[in-house]
Design a protein around this motif. Structure first.
Motif, short mmCIF file in Angstrom:
data_model
loop_
_atom_site.label_atom_id
_atom_site.label_comp_id
_atom_site.label_asym_id
_atom_site.label_seq_id
_atom_site.Cartn_x
_atom_site.Cartn_y
_atom_site.Cartn_z
N VAL A 531 0.83 -1.21 0.00
CA VAL A 531 0.00 0.00 0.00
C VAL A 531 0.86 1.25 0.00
O VAL A 531 0.58 2.22 -0.73
CB VAL A 531 -0.94 -0.01 1.21
CG1 VAL A 531 -1.71 1.30 1.31
CG2 VAL A 531 -1.90 -1.18 1.13
N ALA A 532 1.93 1.26 0.80
CA ALA A 532 2.79 2.45 0.90
C ALA A 532 3.39 2.80 -0.46
O ALA A 532 3.48 3.97 -0.83
CB ALA A 532 3.89 2.20 1.93
N ILE A 533 3.81 1.78 -1.21
CA ILE A 533 4.39 2.05 -2.53
C ILE A 533 3.32 2.55 -3.49
O ILE A 533 3.57 3.39 -4.35
CB ILE A 533 5.07 0.78 -3.07
CG1 ILE A 533 6.23 0.38 -2.15
CG2 ILE A 533 5.57 0.99 -4.49
CD1 ILE A 533 6.89 -0.94 -2.51
N GLY A 534 2.09 2.05 -3.34
CA GLY A 534 1.02 2.45 -4.24
C GLY A 534 0.47 3.83 -4.00
O GLY A 534 -0.23 4.37 -4.85
N ILE A 535 0.79 4.43 -2.85
CA ILE A 535 0.26 5.76 -2.54
C ILE A 535 0.82 6.81 -3.51
O ILE A 535 0.10 7.73 -3.92
CB ILE A 535 0.59 6.13 -1.09
CG1 ILE A 535 -0.29 5.32 -0.13
CG2 ILE A 535 0.37 7.62 -0.84
CD1 ILE A 535 0.03 5.56 1.33
N VAL A 536 2.08 6.68 -3.89
CA VAL A 536 2.71 7.71 -4.72
C VAL A 536 1.99 7.89 -6.06
O VAL A 536 1.57 9.02 -6.38
CB VAL A 536 4.20 7.39 -4.93
CG1 VAL A 536 4.85 8.42 -5.85
CG2 VAL A 536 4.93 7.34 -3.59
N PRO A 537 1.80 6.84 -6.87
CA PRO A 537 1.08 7.07 -8.13
C PRO A 537 -0.38 7.44 -7.92
O PRO A 537 -0.96 8.16 -8.72
CB PRO A 537 1.22 5.73 -8.86
CG PRO A 537 1.49 4.74 -7.79
CD PRO A 537 2.29 5.47 -6.75
#
Length: 551
Positions: A531-537
Protein backbone atom coordinates in the motif's frame (compact mmCIF):
# COMPACT_ATOMS: atom_id res chain seq x y z
CA UNK A 1 17.92 2.35 -37.56
CA UNK A 2 18.24 4.45 -40.70
CA UNK A 3 15.61 5.84 -42.95
CA UNK A 4 15.61 2.76 -45.21
CA UNK A 5 15.36 0.14 -42.48
CA UNK A 6 12.85 2.06 -40.39
CA UNK A 7 9.69 0.79 -42.15
CA UNK A 8 10.74 -2.90 -41.91
CA UNK A 9 11.74 -2.62 -38.25
CA UNK A 10 8.55 -0.71 -37.51
CA UNK A 11 6.45 -3.44 -39.12
CA UNK A 12 8.19 -6.06 -37.01
CA UNK A 13 7.54 -4.11 -33.82
CA UNK A 14 3.80 -3.54 -34.34
CA UNK A 15 3.29 -7.16 -35.43
CA UNK A 16 5.22 -8.36 -32.37
CA UNK A 17 3.01 -6.23 -30.11
CA UNK A 18 -0.12 -7.78 -31.62
CA UNK A 19 1.29 -11.32 -31.38
CA UNK A 20 2.16 -10.65 -27.75
CA UNK A 21 -1.57 -10.57 -26.99
CA UNK A 22 -2.64 -13.08 -29.67
CA UNK A 23 -0.44 -15.84 -28.22
CA UNK A 24 -2.35 -16.35 -24.93
CA UNK A 25 -5.71 -16.08 -26.74
CA UNK A 26 -4.65 -18.78 -29.19
CA UNK A 27 -3.34 -20.94 -26.34
CA UNK A 28 -6.59 -20.52 -24.43
CA UNK A 29 -8.66 -21.51 -27.47
CA UNK A 30 -6.50 -24.59 -28.03
CA UNK A 31 -6.95 -25.65 -24.41
CA UNK A 32 -10.70 -25.11 -24.55
CA UNK A 33 -11.14 -27.15 -27.76
CA UNK A 34 -9.09 -30.01 -26.33
CA UNK A 35 -11.16 -30.12 -23.13
CA UNK A 36 -13.32 -33.06 -22.10
CA UNK A 37 -16.92 -32.76 -23.27
CA UNK A 38 -18.22 -34.52 -20.18
CA UNK A 39 -16.50 -31.97 -17.95
CA UNK A 40 -18.05 -29.17 -19.99
CA UNK A 41 -21.47 -30.70 -19.37
CA UNK A 42 -20.75 -30.76 -15.63
CA UNK A 43 -19.62 -27.13 -15.73
CA UNK A 44 -22.79 -26.06 -17.55
CA UNK A 45 -25.02 -27.93 -15.12
CA UNK A 46 -23.41 -27.13 -11.79
CA UNK A 47 -20.63 -24.53 -11.99
CA UNK A 48 -21.52 -21.90 -14.57
CA UNK A 49 -25.08 -21.07 -13.33
CA UNK A 50 -23.79 -20.15 -9.88
CA UNK A 51 -20.70 -18.42 -11.26
CA UNK A 52 -22.64 -16.38 -13.81
CA UNK A 53 -25.25 -15.36 -11.23
CA UNK A 54 -22.66 -14.36 -8.63
CA UNK A 55 -20.61 -12.49 -11.23
CA UNK A 56 -23.65 -10.62 -12.53
CA UNK A 57 -24.79 -9.60 -9.04
CA UNK A 58 -21.29 -8.51 -8.05
CA UNK A 59 -20.76 -6.44 -11.20
CA UNK A 60 -24.21 -4.83 -11.03
CA UNK A 61 -23.67 -3.93 -7.39
CA UNK A 62 -20.23 -2.49 -8.12
CA UNK A 63 -21.58 -0.47 -11.06
CA UNK A 64 -24.18 1.11 -8.78
CA UNK A 65 -21.86 1.76 -5.80
CA UNK A 66 -18.91 3.01 -7.85
CA UNK A 67 -21.18 5.03 -10.12
CA UNK A 68 -22.94 6.79 -7.26
CA UNK A 69 -19.84 7.33 -5.11
CA UNK A 70 -17.45 8.14 -7.97
CA UNK A 71 -19.73 10.47 -9.91
CA UNK A 72 -21.16 12.05 -6.75
CA UNK A 73 -17.81 12.92 -5.21
CA UNK A 74 -16.40 14.12 -8.54
CA UNK A 75 -19.41 16.40 -9.07
CA UNK A 76 -19.07 17.86 -5.58
CA UNK A 77 -15.33 18.47 -5.94
CA UNK A 78 -15.62 19.96 -9.44
CA UNK A 79 -18.77 22.07 -8.95
CA UNK A 80 -18.74 23.35 -5.38
CA UNK A 81 -16.49 24.93 -2.76
CA UNK A 82 -16.75 23.46 0.72
CA UNK A 83 -14.45 22.90 3.72
CA UNK A 84 -11.54 20.60 2.91
CA UNK A 85 -12.27 20.36 -0.82
CA UNK A 86 -8.63 20.75 -1.94
CA UNK A 87 -7.40 18.01 0.38
CA UNK A 88 -10.31 15.68 -0.35
CA UNK A 89 -9.71 16.04 -4.10
CA UNK A 90 -6.52 13.97 -3.81
CA UNK A 91 -7.51 11.92 -0.75
CA UNK A 92 -10.31 10.43 -2.84
CA UNK A 93 -7.69 8.81 -5.10
CA UNK A 94 -5.85 7.01 -2.28
CA UNK A 95 -8.04 3.86 -2.23
CA UNK A 96 -6.33 3.01 -5.54
CA UNK A 97 -3.23 2.21 -3.50
CA UNK A 98 -5.05 -0.74 -1.93
CA UNK A 99 -5.45 -4.07 -3.73
CA UNK A 100 -9.02 -5.25 -3.25
CA UNK A 101 -7.89 -8.51 -1.68
CA UNK A 102 -6.04 -6.72 1.13
CA UNK A 103 -9.09 -4.59 1.96
CA UNK A 104 -11.20 -7.76 1.96
CA UNK A 105 -8.83 -9.38 4.46
CA UNK A 106 -8.95 -6.28 6.65
CA UNK A 107 -12.74 -5.95 6.75
CA UNK A 108 -13.27 -9.64 7.49
CA UNK A 109 -11.14 -9.09 10.60
CA UNK A 110 -12.69 -5.72 11.50
CA UNK A 111 -16.34 -6.67 10.89
CA UNK A 112 -16.15 -10.36 11.80
CA UNK A 113 -17.79 -11.92 14.85
CA UNK A 114 -14.58 -11.55 16.86
CA UNK A 115 -13.61 -8.19 15.39
CA UNK A 116 -13.60 -4.81 17.12
CA UNK A 117 -16.93 -3.61 15.65
CA UNK A 118 -19.04 -6.53 16.83
CA UNK A 119 -17.06 -6.68 20.06
CA UNK A 120 -18.00 -3.05 20.73
CA UNK A 121 -21.66 -3.77 19.97
CA UNK A 122 -21.70 -6.65 22.43
CA UNK A 123 -20.06 -4.55 25.11
CA UNK A 124 -22.37 -1.59 24.48
CA UNK A 125 -25.68 -3.47 24.45
CA UNK A 126 -24.80 -6.38 26.72
CA UNK A 127 -25.01 -9.12 24.08
CA UNK A 128 -23.23 -12.32 25.04
CA UNK A 129 -23.38 -14.32 21.80
CA UNK A 130 -23.37 -13.45 18.12
CA UNK A 131 -26.75 -15.15 17.83
CA UNK A 132 -28.25 -12.55 20.18
CA UNK A 133 -28.20 -9.87 17.49
CA UNK A 134 -28.11 -9.43 13.73
CA UNK A 135 -25.05 -8.10 11.91
CA UNK A 136 -24.49 -8.14 8.14
CA UNK A 137 -22.12 -10.86 6.96
CA UNK A 138 -19.16 -9.37 5.15
CA UNK A 139 -18.47 -12.75 3.56
CA UNK A 140 -21.28 -12.40 1.03
CA UNK A 141 -22.02 -10.74 -2.29
CA UNK A 142 -23.20 -7.64 -0.45
CA UNK A 143 -19.98 -7.59 1.55
CA UNK A 144 -17.94 -7.97 -1.63
CA UNK A 145 -19.79 -5.06 -3.24
CA UNK A 146 -19.12 -2.92 -0.16
CA UNK A 147 -15.43 -3.84 0.11
CA UNK A 148 -14.55 -3.68 -3.57
CA UNK A 149 -16.78 -0.69 -4.26
CA UNK A 150 -14.91 1.55 -1.83
CA UNK A 151 -11.58 0.46 -3.35
CA UNK A 152 -12.47 0.75 -7.04
CA UNK A 153 -14.65 3.89 -7.12
CA UNK A 154 -11.63 6.20 -7.81
CA UNK A 155 -11.57 4.93 -11.41
CA UNK A 156 -14.99 6.51 -11.92
CA UNK A 157 -14.13 9.51 -9.73
CA UNK A 158 -11.04 10.43 -11.76
CA UNK A 159 -12.71 9.91 -15.14
CA UNK A 160 -15.72 12.00 -14.14
CA UNK A 161 -13.59 14.68 -12.47
CA UNK A 162 -11.54 15.21 -15.63
CA UNK A 163 -14.69 15.64 -17.69
CA UNK A 164 -16.51 17.86 -15.18
CA UNK A 165 -13.51 20.21 -14.91
CA UNK A 166 -12.99 20.43 -18.66
CA UNK A 167 -16.60 21.13 -19.63
CA UNK A 168 -17.82 24.40 -21.06
CA UNK A 169 -19.23 26.07 -17.94
CA UNK A 170 -21.01 28.72 -20.01
CA UNK A 171 -23.77 26.20 -20.77
CA UNK A 172 -24.37 25.49 -17.09
CA UNK A 173 -24.26 29.19 -16.21
CA UNK A 174 -26.80 29.97 -18.93
CA UNK A 175 -29.14 27.33 -17.55
CA UNK A 176 -28.83 28.78 -14.03
CA UNK A 177 -29.60 32.29 -15.33
CA UNK A 178 -32.96 31.09 -16.67
CA UNK A 179 -33.81 29.53 -13.29
CA UNK A 180 -32.61 25.93 -13.49
CA UNK A 181 -31.59 24.43 -10.14
CA UNK A 182 -28.05 23.05 -9.69
CA UNK A 183 -29.35 19.49 -9.62
CA UNK A 184 -31.36 19.97 -12.83
CA UNK A 185 -28.27 21.44 -14.50
CA UNK A 186 -26.34 18.37 -13.38
CA UNK A 187 -29.02 15.98 -14.63
CA UNK A 188 -29.71 17.62 -18.00
CA UNK A 189 -26.33 19.14 -18.96
CA UNK A 190 -23.32 18.08 -16.89
CA UNK A 191 -23.96 14.33 -16.57
CA UNK A 192 -24.96 13.70 -20.23
CA UNK A 193 -21.75 15.34 -21.45
CA UNK A 194 -19.68 13.29 -19.00
CA UNK A 195 -21.39 10.00 -19.84
CA UNK A 196 -18.59 8.58 -22.07
CA UNK A 197 -15.95 9.25 -19.40
CA UNK A 198 -18.15 7.73 -16.69
CA UNK A 199 -18.71 4.66 -18.87
CA UNK A 200 -14.95 4.30 -19.35
CA UNK A 201 -14.38 4.53 -15.60
CA UNK A 202 -17.07 1.95 -14.90
CA UNK A 203 -15.54 -0.40 -17.44
CA UNK A 204 -12.21 -0.20 -15.60
CA UNK A 205 -14.04 -1.00 -12.36
CA UNK A 206 -15.72 -4.06 -13.87
CA UNK A 207 -12.49 -5.29 -15.48
CA UNK A 208 -10.65 -4.96 -12.17
CA UNK A 209 -13.45 -6.87 -10.44
CA UNK A 210 -13.26 -9.62 -13.04
CA UNK A 211 -9.49 -9.81 -12.60
CA UNK A 212 -9.78 -10.32 -8.84
CA UNK A 213 -9.56 -13.75 -7.23
CA UNK A 214 -8.27 -12.91 -3.75
CA UNK A 215 -11.18 -10.79 -2.51
CA UNK A 216 -13.91 -12.88 -4.15
CA UNK A 217 -12.44 -16.14 -2.84
CA UNK A 218 -12.03 -14.79 0.69
CA UNK A 219 -15.53 -13.29 0.73
CA UNK A 220 -17.19 -16.43 -0.64
CA UNK A 221 -18.30 -15.08 -4.02
CA UNK A 222 -18.04 -17.71 -6.77
CA UNK A 223 -17.20 -15.50 -9.76
CA UNK A 224 -16.31 -16.77 -13.22
CA UNK A 225 -12.68 -15.84 -12.60
CA UNK A 226 -12.59 -17.78 -9.36
CA UNK A 227 -14.22 -20.73 -11.15
CA UNK A 228 -11.33 -20.74 -13.64
CA UNK A 229 -8.87 -20.68 -10.76
CA UNK A 230 -10.60 -23.50 -8.83
CA UNK A 231 -11.11 -25.69 -11.91
CA UNK A 232 -7.45 -25.33 -12.80
CA UNK A 233 -5.78 -25.78 -9.43
CA UNK A 234 -8.22 -27.71 -7.25
CA UNK A 235 -9.58 -30.05 -9.93
CA UNK A 236 -6.52 -30.12 -12.16
CA UNK A 237 -8.65 -29.72 -15.28
CA UNK A 238 -6.98 -27.29 -17.67
CA UNK A 239 -9.52 -27.93 -20.44
CA UNK A 240 -12.48 -27.16 -18.19
CA UNK A 241 -10.73 -24.08 -16.86
CA UNK A 242 -10.09 -22.88 -20.41
CA UNK A 243 -13.74 -23.42 -21.36
CA UNK A 244 -14.87 -21.40 -18.35
CA UNK A 245 -12.31 -18.74 -19.26
CA UNK A 246 -13.81 -18.46 -22.73
CA UNK A 247 -17.18 -17.72 -21.14
CA UNK A 248 -15.47 -15.03 -19.08
CA UNK A 249 -13.92 -13.50 -22.20
CA UNK A 250 -17.38 -13.22 -23.75
CA UNK A 251 -18.42 -11.11 -20.76
CA UNK A 252 -15.28 -8.98 -21.15
CA UNK A 253 -15.95 -8.53 -24.88
CA UNK A 254 -19.45 -7.27 -24.12
CA UNK A 255 -18.05 -4.69 -21.68
CA UNK A 256 -15.47 -3.50 -24.22
CA UNK A 257 -18.14 -3.20 -26.91
CA UNK A 258 -20.46 -1.25 -24.63
CA UNK A 259 -17.66 1.13 -23.65
CA UNK A 260 -16.64 1.72 -27.28
CA UNK A 261 -20.27 2.30 -28.21
CA UNK A 262 -20.63 4.79 -25.38
CA UNK A 263 -17.51 6.55 -26.55
CA UNK A 264 -18.97 6.80 -30.04
CA UNK A 265 -22.18 8.31 -28.68
CA UNK A 266 -20.09 10.76 -26.71
CA UNK A 267 -18.55 12.13 -29.89
CA UNK A 268 -21.85 13.79 -30.69
CA UNK A 269 -21.46 15.96 -27.58
CA UNK A 270 -17.73 16.52 -27.81
CA UNK A 271 -18.11 19.97 -29.32
CA UNK A 272 -19.79 21.10 -26.11
CA UNK A 273 -17.22 19.73 -23.69
CA UNK A 274 -13.56 20.28 -23.13
CA UNK A 275 -12.81 22.92 -25.73
CA UNK A 276 -14.05 26.06 -24.13
CA UNK A 277 -11.70 28.77 -23.03
CA UNK A 278 -13.76 28.94 -19.88
CA UNK A 279 -13.14 25.26 -19.08
CA UNK A 280 -11.48 25.00 -15.73
CA UNK A 281 -11.94 28.68 -14.90
CA UNK A 282 -15.07 27.99 -12.87
CA UNK A 283 -14.04 27.51 -9.24
CA UNK A 284 -17.42 26.20 -8.14
CA UNK A 285 -20.40 27.49 -6.20
CA UNK A 286 -19.79 28.17 -2.51
CA UNK A 287 -21.74 25.88 -0.18
CA UNK A 288 -22.37 27.49 3.18
CA UNK A 289 -23.45 26.09 6.52
CA UNK A 290 -24.76 22.54 6.74
CA UNK A 291 -24.62 22.12 2.95
CA UNK A 292 -20.88 22.71 2.93
CA UNK A 293 -20.23 20.36 5.84
CA UNK A 294 -22.58 17.83 4.26
CA UNK A 295 -20.45 17.85 1.11
CA UNK A 296 -17.33 17.43 3.25
CA UNK A 297 -18.89 14.44 5.00
CA UNK A 298 -20.06 12.89 1.72
CA UNK A 299 -16.51 13.03 0.33
CA UNK A 300 -14.91 11.92 3.60
CA UNK A 301 -16.89 8.70 4.01
CA UNK A 302 -15.41 6.96 0.90
CA UNK A 303 -11.91 8.03 1.99
CA UNK A 304 -12.49 6.58 5.45
CA UNK A 305 -13.89 3.24 4.23
CA UNK A 306 -11.51 2.86 1.28
CA UNK A 307 -8.25 4.05 2.81
CA UNK A 308 -8.14 5.35 6.39
CA UNK A 309 -9.72 2.39 8.21
CA UNK A 310 -7.73 -0.30 6.33
CA UNK A 311 -4.50 1.73 6.71
CA UNK A 312 -4.99 2.21 10.44
CA UNK A 313 -5.73 -1.49 10.94
CA UNK A 314 -2.68 -2.58 8.94
CA UNK A 315 -0.39 -0.12 10.75
CA UNK A 316 -1.60 -1.28 14.15
CA UNK A 317 -1.23 -4.97 13.31
CA UNK A 318 2.17 -4.46 11.68
CA UNK A 319 3.50 -2.72 14.80
CA UNK A 320 2.01 -5.28 17.20
CA UNK A 321 3.19 -8.32 15.23
CA UNK A 322 6.66 -6.87 14.61
CA UNK A 323 7.14 -6.13 18.31
CA UNK A 324 5.82 -9.54 19.33
CA UNK A 325 7.35 -11.81 16.68
CA UNK A 326 9.95 -9.65 14.98
CA UNK A 327 10.15 -9.10 11.24
CA UNK A 328 10.11 -12.18 9.02
CA UNK A 329 13.64 -12.68 7.70
CA UNK A 330 12.23 -13.88 4.36
CA UNK A 331 10.20 -10.71 3.82
CA UNK A 332 13.17 -8.86 2.32
CA UNK A 333 13.76 -11.72 -0.13
CA UNK A 334 10.10 -11.72 -1.18
CA UNK A 335 10.19 -7.94 -1.60
CA UNK A 336 13.29 -8.27 -3.78
CA UNK A 337 11.59 -10.87 -5.98
CA UNK A 338 8.58 -8.59 -6.36
CA UNK A 339 10.82 -5.66 -7.26
CA UNK A 340 12.65 -7.69 -9.92
CA UNK A 341 9.45 -8.93 -11.57
CA UNK A 342 7.80 -5.51 -11.51
CA UNK A 343 10.93 -3.82 -12.87
CA UNK A 344 11.18 -6.41 -15.66
CA UNK A 345 7.57 -5.72 -16.61
CA UNK A 346 8.30 -1.99 -16.70
CA UNK A 347 11.27 -2.47 -19.05
CA UNK A 348 9.38 -4.77 -21.44
CA UNK A 349 6.23 -2.66 -21.55
CA UNK A 350 8.15 0.57 -22.11
CA UNK A 351 10.25 -0.87 -24.92
CA UNK A 352 7.43 -2.68 -26.68
CA UNK A 353 4.67 -0.16 -25.91
CA UNK A 354 6.59 2.94 -26.94
CA UNK A 355 8.17 1.07 -29.84
CA UNK A 356 4.79 -0.07 -31.19
CA UNK A 357 3.19 3.36 -30.81
CA UNK A 358 6.14 5.05 -32.48
CA UNK A 359 6.26 2.44 -35.24
CA UNK A 360 2.56 2.91 -35.98
CA UNK A 361 3.20 6.66 -36.33
CA UNK A 362 6.07 6.05 -38.75
CA UNK A 363 4.12 3.54 -40.84
CA UNK A 364 0.97 5.70 -40.84
CA UNK A 365 -1.24 2.88 -42.08
CA UNK A 366 -4.54 1.61 -40.72
CA UNK A 367 -3.28 -1.95 -40.20
CA UNK A 368 -0.46 -0.70 -37.96
CA UNK A 369 -2.85 1.27 -35.78
CA UNK A 370 -5.09 -1.81 -35.65
CA UNK A 371 -2.17 -3.91 -34.37
CA UNK A 372 -1.47 -1.40 -31.61
CA UNK A 373 -5.18 -1.31 -30.71
CA UNK A 374 -5.22 -5.11 -30.55
CA UNK A 375 -2.18 -5.04 -28.27
CA UNK A 376 -4.21 -2.73 -26.04
CA UNK A 377 -6.65 -5.55 -25.28
CA UNK A 378 -4.22 -7.10 -22.81
CA UNK A 379 -5.67 -5.16 -19.89
CA UNK A 380 -9.07 -6.68 -20.63
CA UNK A 381 -7.68 -10.18 -19.99
CA UNK A 382 -8.04 -11.19 -16.33
CA UNK A 383 -4.75 -12.39 -14.88
CA UNK A 384 -6.09 -15.91 -14.31
CA UNK A 385 -7.19 -16.20 -17.94
CA UNK A 386 -3.91 -14.75 -19.15
CA UNK A 387 -1.86 -17.22 -17.11
CA UNK A 388 -3.91 -20.14 -18.40
CA UNK A 389 -3.63 -19.00 -22.01
CA UNK A 390 0.15 -18.66 -21.78
CA UNK A 391 0.71 -22.29 -20.75
CA UNK A 392 0.60 -23.54 -24.34
CA UNK A 393 2.96 -20.87 -25.80
CA UNK A 394 5.36 -21.39 -22.89
CA UNK A 395 5.30 -25.16 -23.48
CA UNK A 396 6.09 -24.66 -27.18
CA UNK A 397 9.01 -22.36 -26.38
CA UNK A 398 10.36 -24.75 -23.75
CA UNK A 399 10.05 -27.68 -26.19
CA UNK A 400 12.03 -25.70 -28.76
CA UNK A 401 14.78 -24.95 -26.21
CA UNK A 402 14.94 -28.61 -25.23
CA UNK A 403 15.05 -29.75 -28.86
CA UNK A 404 17.99 -27.44 -29.56
CA UNK A 405 19.73 -28.55 -26.35
CA UNK A 406 19.38 -32.22 -27.31
CA UNK A 407 20.91 -31.52 -30.72
CA UNK A 408 23.97 -29.83 -29.25
CA UNK A 409 24.27 -31.34 -25.78
CA UNK A 410 22.47 -34.64 -25.86
CA UNK A 411 20.00 -33.84 -23.07
CA UNK A 412 17.19 -31.41 -22.41
CA UNK A 413 17.31 -28.35 -20.17
CA UNK A 414 13.86 -28.71 -18.58
CA UNK A 415 11.47 -25.80 -18.10
CA UNK A 416 13.18 -22.64 -19.29
CA UNK A 417 10.32 -20.12 -19.47
CA UNK A 418 7.39 -21.77 -17.71
CA UNK A 419 9.45 -22.62 -14.66
CA UNK A 420 11.15 -19.25 -14.26
CA UNK A 421 10.38 -15.68 -13.31
CA UNK A 422 10.31 -14.84 -17.03
CA UNK A 423 6.77 -16.28 -17.15
CA UNK A 424 5.59 -13.72 -14.59
CA UNK A 425 7.34 -10.85 -16.39
CA UNK A 426 5.82 -11.83 -19.75
CA UNK A 427 2.31 -12.15 -18.32
CA UNK A 428 2.57 -8.84 -16.45
CA UNK A 429 3.88 -7.16 -19.60
CA UNK A 430 0.97 -8.40 -21.70
CA UNK A 431 -1.59 -7.30 -19.11
CA UNK A 432 -0.16 -3.82 -18.55
CA UNK A 433 1.11 -3.06 -22.07
CA UNK A 434 -2.05 -0.98 -22.79
CA UNK A 435 -1.04 1.49 -20.07
CA UNK A 436 2.14 2.36 -21.98
CA UNK A 437 0.60 2.31 -25.46
CA UNK A 438 -2.30 4.47 -24.28
CA UNK A 439 -0.10 7.13 -22.70
CA UNK A 440 2.41 6.99 -25.56
CA UNK A 441 -0.29 7.42 -28.21
CA UNK A 442 -1.85 10.28 -26.26
CA UNK A 443 1.55 11.96 -26.04
CA UNK A 444 2.34 11.39 -29.72
CA UNK A 445 -1.03 12.84 -30.71
CA UNK A 446 0.08 16.16 -29.19
CA UNK A 447 3.32 16.20 -31.23
CA UNK A 448 2.64 17.84 -34.56
CA UNK A 449 3.36 15.77 -37.66
CA UNK A 450 5.02 18.89 -39.06
CA UNK A 451 7.94 18.27 -36.70
CA UNK A 452 8.43 14.84 -38.24
CA UNK A 453 8.26 16.29 -41.72
CA UNK A 454 10.78 19.03 -40.89
CA UNK A 455 13.16 16.45 -39.40
CA UNK A 456 12.95 14.25 -42.51
CA UNK A 457 13.48 17.28 -44.75
CA UNK A 458 16.63 18.08 -42.79
CA UNK A 459 17.87 14.54 -43.46
CA UNK A 460 17.41 13.16 -39.95
CA UNK A 461 17.07 9.39 -39.66
CA UNK A 462 14.17 7.79 -37.82
CA UNK A 463 16.48 7.00 -34.90
CA UNK A 464 17.67 10.59 -34.66
CA UNK A 465 14.11 11.93 -34.90
CA UNK A 466 12.91 9.65 -32.11
CA UNK A 467 15.89 10.43 -29.87
CA UNK A 468 15.86 14.20 -30.33
CA UNK A 469 12.15 14.99 -30.75
CA UNK A 470 9.79 12.28 -29.53
CA UNK A 471 11.54 10.85 -26.49
CA UNK A 472 12.19 14.24 -24.80
CA UNK A 473 8.57 15.31 -25.34
CA UNK A 474 7.20 11.95 -24.18
CA UNK A 475 9.42 11.59 -21.13
CA UNK A 476 6.74 12.73 -18.60
CA UNK A 477 4.11 10.39 -20.06
CA UNK A 478 6.50 7.44 -20.17
CA UNK A 479 7.63 8.13 -16.59
CA UNK A 480 4.00 8.10 -15.46
CA UNK A 481 3.39 4.87 -17.39
CA UNK A 482 6.45 3.24 -15.80
CA UNK A 483 5.25 4.20 -12.33
CA UNK A 484 1.73 2.85 -12.91
CA UNK A 485 2.99 -0.41 -14.44
CA UNK A 486 5.41 -0.93 -11.55
CA UNK A 487 2.76 -0.47 -8.86
CA UNK A 488 0.11 -2.52 -10.68
CA UNK A 489 2.65 -5.31 -11.14
CA UNK A 490 3.48 -5.08 -7.46
CA UNK A 491 -0.18 -5.59 -6.51
CA UNK A 492 -1.02 -8.30 -9.07
CA UNK A 493 -1.99 -11.53 -7.31
CA UNK A 494 -3.44 -14.02 -9.80
CA UNK A 495 -0.52 -13.96 -12.28
CA UNK A 496 2.08 -14.25 -9.52
CA UNK A 497 0.10 -16.97 -7.75
CA UNK A 498 -0.27 -19.12 -10.87
CA UNK A 499 3.04 -18.60 -12.69
CA UNK A 500 5.65 -18.03 -9.97
CA UNK A 501 8.60 -20.46 -9.83
CA UNK A 502 8.71 -23.06 -7.08
CA UNK A 503 9.72 -21.77 -3.64
CA UNK A 504 9.37 -18.15 -4.77
CA UNK A 505 6.94 -15.69 -3.24
CA UNK A 506 6.03 -12.12 -4.12
CA UNK A 507 4.59 -9.68 -1.63
CA UNK A 508 1.07 -10.37 -2.92
CA UNK A 509 1.38 -14.16 -2.74
CA UNK A 510 3.06 -13.85 0.67
CA UNK A 511 0.02 -11.97 2.00
CA UNK A 512 -2.33 -14.45 0.29
CA UNK A 513 -0.66 -17.48 1.91
CA UNK A 514 -1.21 -16.05 5.39
CA UNK A 515 -4.80 -15.03 4.58
CA UNK A 516 -5.87 -18.51 3.43
CA UNK A 517 -4.46 -19.93 6.66
CA UNK A 518 -6.56 -17.48 8.68
CA UNK A 519 -3.60 -15.52 10.09
CA UNK A 520 -3.63 -12.50 7.80
CA UNK A 521 -2.42 -10.22 10.60
CA UNK A 522 1.01 -11.89 10.45
CA UNK A 523 1.41 -10.50 6.94
CA UNK A 524 0.26 -6.98 7.85
CA UNK A 525 3.73 -5.51 7.32
CA UNK A 526 3.96 -6.92 3.78
CA UNK A 527 0.45 -5.64 3.00
CA UNK A 528 1.35 -2.22 4.36
CA UNK A 529 4.46 -2.17 2.17
CA UNK A 530 2.36 -2.82 -0.95
CA UNK A 531 0.00 0.00 0.00
CA UNK A 532 2.79 2.45 0.90
CA UNK A 533 4.39 2.05 -2.53
CA UNK A 534 1.02 2.45 -4.24
CA UNK A 535 0.26 5.76 -2.54
CA UNK A 536 2.71 7.71 -4.72
CA UNK A 537 1.08 7.07 -8.13
CA UNK A 538 -2.39 7.29 -6.57
CA UNK A 539 -1.61 10.83 -5.41
CA UNK A 540 -0.07 11.76 -8.76
CA UNK A 541 -3.16 10.76 -10.72
CA UNK A 542 -5.13 13.76 -9.43
CA UNK A 543 -2.72 16.03 -11.35
CA UNK A 544 -4.13 14.69 -14.61
CA UNK A 545 -7.63 15.76 -13.55
CA UNK A 546 -6.68 19.42 -13.60
CA UNK A 547 -7.74 21.41 -16.64
CA UNK A 548 -4.93 22.04 -19.04
CA UNK A 549 -2.58 19.55 -17.42
CA UNK A 550 -0.45 17.68 -19.90
CA UNK A 551 1.44 15.38 -17.52
Amino acid sequence: MNGTSAPFAARCIVIAAALFVAAPLAGLLQRALSGNGEVWGHLIAFVLPVAVADTAMLLCGLAVVCGVVGVGTAFLVASFRFPGRSMLAWLLTLPLAFPAYIVAYVYVEVLGAFGPVQGALRALFGFRLASDYWFPNVRSIGGAVFVMGFVLFPYVYLAALVMFRSQNHALAESARVVGASPWRVARDIVLPMARPAIAAGLMLVLLEALNDIGASEYLGVQTLTLSVFVTWLNRGDLGGAAQTACMLLIVVAVFVWLERRGRGIGRNMRSFAGHSQQAGAHDGTLLCGWRGWGATLACSVPVAFGFLIPSAYLAQEAIVRSLRNGVDADLLRHAASTFVYASGAVVVTLLLGFGASMAARLIARGWARLCVSFAGLGYALPGTVLALGLLTPFALVDDAFNAVARVFGGRGVGLVVAGSGAAIVIALSIRFLPIVTGLAEAGLARISADLDGAARTAGASARTMIATIHLPLLRPALAAAALIVFVDSLKELSIALLLRPLNVETLSTYVYQFAVRGIFEDAALAALLIVAIGIVPAMRTVRFARPGNRG
